[in-house]
Motif scaffolding. Structure first.
Motif, PDB file in Angstrom:
ATOM      1  N   ILE A  26       1.359 -35.991  26.104  1.00 18.33           N
ATOM      2  CA  ILE A  26       0.133 -35.603  26.791  1.00 18.33           C
ATOM      3  C   ILE A  26       0.332 -34.305  27.570  1.00 18.33           C
ATOM      4  O   ILE A  26      -0.530 -33.429  27.577  1.00 18.33           O
ATOM      5  CB  ILE A  26      -0.347 -36.714  27.746  1.00 18.33           C
ATOM      6  CG1 ILE A  26      -0.469 -38.051  27.012  1.00 18.33           C
ATOM      7  CG2 ILE A  26      -1.648 -36.320  28.416  1.00 18.33           C
ATOM      8  CD1 ILE A  26      -1.407 -38.016  25.833  1.00 18.33           C
ATOM      9  N   GLN A  40       2.171 -40.889  26.146  1.00 16.54           N
ATOM     10  CA  GLN A  40       1.634 -42.183  25.800  1.00 16.54           C
ATOM     11  C   GLN A  40       2.192 -42.531  24.425  1.00 16.54           C
ATOM     12  O   GLN A  40       2.809 -41.702  23.771  1.00 16.54           O
ATOM     13  CB  GLN A  40       0.109 -42.162  25.797  1.00 16.54           C
ATOM     14  CG  GLN A  40      -0.485 -41.899  27.155  1.00 16.54           C
ATOM     15  CD  GLN A  40      -1.995 -41.833  27.141  1.00 16.54           C
ATOM     16  OE1 GLN A  40      -2.645 -42.287  26.204  1.00 16.54           O
ATOM     17  NE2 GLN A  40      -2.572 -41.239  28.170  1.00 16.54           N
ATOM     18  N   TYR A  65       6.594 -41.311  32.027  1.00 19.40           N
ATOM     19  CA  TYR A  65       6.865 -39.995  32.597  1.00 19.40           C
ATOM     20  C   TYR A  65       8.377 -39.815  32.689  1.00 19.40           C
ATOM     21  O   TYR A  65       9.096 -40.766  32.999  1.00 19.40           O
ATOM     22  CB  TYR A  65       6.314 -39.886  34.019  1.00 19.40           C
ATOM     23  CG  TYR A  65       4.823 -40.127  34.173  1.00 19.40           C
ATOM     24  CD1 TYR A  65       4.298 -41.419  34.150  1.00 19.40           C
ATOM     25  CD2 TYR A  65       3.945 -39.066  34.386  1.00 19.40           C
ATOM     26  CE1 TYR A  65       2.940 -41.637  34.314  1.00 19.40           C
ATOM     27  CE2 TYR A  65       2.595 -39.282  34.554  1.00 19.40           C
ATOM     28  CZ  TYR A  65       2.093 -40.571  34.517  1.00 19.40           C
ATOM     29  OH  TYR A  65       0.751 -40.798  34.688  1.00 19.40           O
ATOM     30  N   SER A  79       6.922 -45.531  34.537  1.00 15.08           N
ATOM     31  CA  SER A  79       5.830 -45.989  33.668  1.00 15.08           C
ATOM     32  C   SER A  79       4.645 -46.426  34.516  1.00 15.08           C
ATOM     33  O   SER A  79       4.793 -46.721  35.710  1.00 15.08           O
ATOM     34  CB  SER A  79       6.284 -47.127  32.754  1.00 15.08           C
ATOM     35  OG  SER A  79       6.475 -48.341  33.481  1.00 15.08           O
ATOM     36  N   SER A  80       3.475 -46.418  33.884  1.00 19.54           N
ATOM     37  CA  SER A  80       2.279 -46.906  34.560  1.00 19.54           C
ATOM     38  C   SER A  80       1.406 -47.630  33.542  1.00 19.54           C
ATOM     39  O   SER A  80       1.506 -47.381  32.341  1.00 19.54           O
ATOM     40  CB  SER A  80       1.523 -45.752  35.212  1.00 19.54           C
ATOM     41  OG  SER A  80       0.984 -44.872  34.252  1.00 19.54           O
ATOM     42  N   HIS A 119       2.900 -51.557  30.080  1.00 18.15           N
ATOM     43  CA  HIS A 119       2.700 -50.152  30.441  1.00 18.15           C
ATOM     44  C   HIS A 119       2.803 -49.279  29.193  1.00 18.15           C
ATOM     45  O   HIS A 119       3.782 -49.379  28.441  1.00 18.15           O
ATOM     46  CB  HIS A 119       3.755 -49.704  31.456  1.00 18.15           C
ATOM     47  CG  HIS A 119       3.544 -50.254  32.826  1.00 18.15           C
ATOM     48  ND1 HIS A 119       4.215 -49.758  33.925  1.00 18.15           N
ATOM     49  CD2 HIS A 119       2.742 -51.238  33.290  1.00 18.15           C
ATOM     50  CE1 HIS A 119       3.836 -50.418  34.997  1.00 18.15           C
ATOM     51  NE2 HIS A 119       2.946 -51.334  34.641  1.00 18.15           N
ATOM     52  N   SER A 120       1.827 -48.409  29.018  1.00 17.70           N
ATOM     53  CA  SER A 120       1.830 -47.558  27.832  1.00 17.70           C
ATOM     54  C   SER A 120       1.941 -46.068  28.185  1.00 17.70           C
ATOM     55  O   SER A 120       1.824 -45.218  27.317  1.00 17.70           O
ATOM     56  CB  SER A 120       0.555 -47.782  27.019  1.00 17.70           C
ATOM     57  OG  SER A 120      -0.584 -47.524  27.816  1.00 17.70           O
ATOM     58  N   HIS A 121       2.155 -45.781  29.475  1.00 18.56           N
ATOM     59  CA  HIS A 121       2.298 -44.396  29.912  1.00 18.56           C
ATOM     60  C   HIS A 121       3.712 -44.214  30.462  1.00 18.56           C
ATOM     61  O   HIS A 121       4.180 -45.023  31.273  1.00 18.56           O
ATOM     62  CB  HIS A 121       1.303 -44.061  31.021  1.00 18.56           C
ATOM     63  CG  HIS A 121      -0.132 -44.207  30.622  1.00 18.56           C
ATOM     64  ND1 HIS A 121      -1.130 -43.456  31.196  1.00 18.56           N
ATOM     65  CD2 HIS A 121      -0.742 -44.984  29.711  1.00 18.56           C
ATOM     66  CE1 HIS A 121      -2.284 -43.790  30.650  1.00 18.56           C
ATOM     67  NE2 HIS A 121      -2.076 -44.718  29.759  1.00 18.56           N
ATOM     68  N   ALA A 168      -2.121 -37.244  34.501  1.00 17.03           N
ATOM     69  CA  ALA A 168      -1.493 -36.344  33.537  1.00 17.03           C
ATOM     70  C   ALA A 168      -0.569 -35.346  34.212  1.00 17.03           C
ATOM     71  O   ALA A 168       0.383 -34.871  33.605  1.00 17.03           O
ATOM     72  CB  ALA A 168      -2.560 -35.598  32.732  1.00 17.03           C
ATOM     73  N   GLY A 181      -5.599 -40.465  34.931  1.00 11.58           N
ATOM     74  CA  GLY A 181      -4.472 -40.971  34.148  1.00 11.58           C
ATOM     75  C   GLY A 181      -3.164 -40.388  34.605  1.00 11.58           C
ATOM     76  O   GLY A 181      -2.121 -40.654  34.069  1.00 11.58           O
ATOM     77  N   TYR A 185       4.948 -36.092  30.180  1.00 10.24           N
ATOM     78  CA  TYR A 185       4.135 -37.303  30.274  1.00 10.24           C
ATOM     79  C   TYR A 185       3.750 -37.700  28.863  1.00 10.24           C
ATOM     80  O   TYR A 185       3.212 -36.887  28.115  1.00 10.24           O
ATOM     81  CB  TYR A 185       2.915 -37.014  31.140  1.00 10.24           C
ATOM     82  CG  TYR A 185       1.784 -38.024  31.089  1.00 10.24           C
ATOM     83  CD1 TYR A 185       0.470 -37.591  31.028  1.00 10.24           C
ATOM     84  CD2 TYR A 185       2.035 -39.398  31.147  1.00 10.24           C
ATOM     85  CE1 TYR A 185      -0.584 -38.490  31.003  1.00 10.24           C
ATOM     86  CE2 TYR A 185       0.991 -40.297  31.122  1.00 10.24           C
ATOM     87  CZ  TYR A 185      -0.316 -39.841  31.050  1.00 10.24           C
ATOM     88  OH  TYR A 185      -1.347 -40.749  31.028  1.00 10.24           O
ATOM     89  N   ARG A 188      -2.158 -48.938  31.621  1.00 12.03           N
ATOM     90  CA  ARG A 188      -3.209 -48.184  30.966  1.00 12.03           C
ATOM     91  C   ARG A 188      -4.511 -48.309  31.746  1.00 12.03           C
ATOM     92  O   ARG A 188      -5.391 -49.045  31.386  1.00 12.03           O
ATOM     93  CB  ARG A 188      -3.406 -48.668  29.524  1.00 12.03           C
ATOM     94  CG  ARG A 188      -4.394 -47.821  28.744  1.00 12.03           C
ATOM     95  CD  ARG A 188      -4.569 -48.365  27.340  1.00 12.03           C
ATOM     96  NE  ARG A 188      -5.630 -47.667  26.633  1.00 12.03           N
ATOM     97  CZ  ARG A 188      -5.471 -46.507  26.019  1.00 12.03           C
ATOM     98  NH1 ARG A 188      -4.307 -45.914  26.041  1.00 12.03           N
ATOM     99  NH2 ARG A 188      -6.479 -45.946  25.394  1.00 12.03           N
TER     100      ARG A 188
END
Lengths: 115, 117
Positions: free
Chosen positions: A55, A50, A33, A94-95, A29-31, B102, B100, A48, A97
């Motif tokens: 972001i 990355q 929050y 996390s989520s 996971h690269s995202h 956001a 995504g 949020y 990509r």
């Protein structure tokens, strides 16, 4: 596959000290929050990120709060000069990509108590 | 901005009964995602069920199902044959289809569900 890891689980700080909360996302996971949960409330979006990029930080207080997600290592939520009102549970999620409404996987949270 | 409303702060039912938790939301988006999360006393956030707004069929996961009414902007959770382990806070959440996430998730204030033995 290990889940989202947050540490510490509990953190006690005196007013004016700094708090550092760490979050390691799920593998792949690269995202990331960050959310804050006040007593008797739902979770409120803070930021949020990355890898190496912020972001959306529209939910972050403008002062004293910062977040990073470096190329290597966990994401860090940093609160400088903590006040009693910062006492809350802070959750990381996390989520993976890919887009179109990814499912967020949450850590167990860090409970910050400011005395 | 999106809002999510859960009008039942607390509910209590007997074990094995069926219970429905309500959730309404407000958005101008046409594509989005809806979720129910469970938070037991351990504080862990556990995904219960997820619904894509473009799918007409209601999502189902074992004893958990939703009644998704897009025109009414309603997304209720039904728990059948309730068990003691279902006791928890339940949060309804909304996410835009922004390629995504956001905006992240917007949560309601939660419903505290108590299953009585």
């Amino acid at each position: 596959n290990a889940g989202v890891m947050q540490n510490p689980r509990h953190l006690v700080r005196r007013r004016g000290q700094e708090a550092r909360l760490r979050c390691s996302p799920m593998k792949g996971h690269s995202h990331v929050y960050w959310y804050r949960q006040l007593p008797e409330e739902g979770l409120k979006f803070m930021v949020y990120l990355q890898k190496e990029n912020i972001i959306d930080e529209s939910g972050m207080p403008k002062e004293r709060f910062s977040a990073e997600f470096p190329k290597e290592g966990p994401s860090i939520l940093r609160i400088q000069q903590v006040v009693r009102g910062d006492s809350a549970a802070y959750f990381c999620a996390s989520s993976p990509r890919y887009g179109r409404g990814p499912t967020l996987h949450f850590g167990n949270g860090t409970r910050l108590t400011v005395t | 901005a999106q809002t999510v409303t859960q009008s039942q702060p607390e509910m209590s039912v007997q074990e094995a009964e069926t219970v429905t938790l309500s959730c309404t939301y407000d958005t101008s988006e046409s594509n989005y995602y809806l979720f129910w999360y469970k938070q037991p006393p351990s504080r862990q956030m556990i995904l219960v069920i997820r619904q894509e707004a473009y799918k007409q069929q209601n999502a189902t996961e074992n004893r958990f199902s939703v009644n998704f009414q897009k025109a009414a902007k309603s997304f209720s959770l039904k728990i059948s044959d309730s068990q003691l382990g279902d006791t928890a806070m339940y949060f309804c959440a909304f996410m835009n289809d922004s390629g995504g996430g956001a905006d992240g998730l917007t949560f309601g204030k939660g419903t505290h569900l108590i299953i009585q033995p």
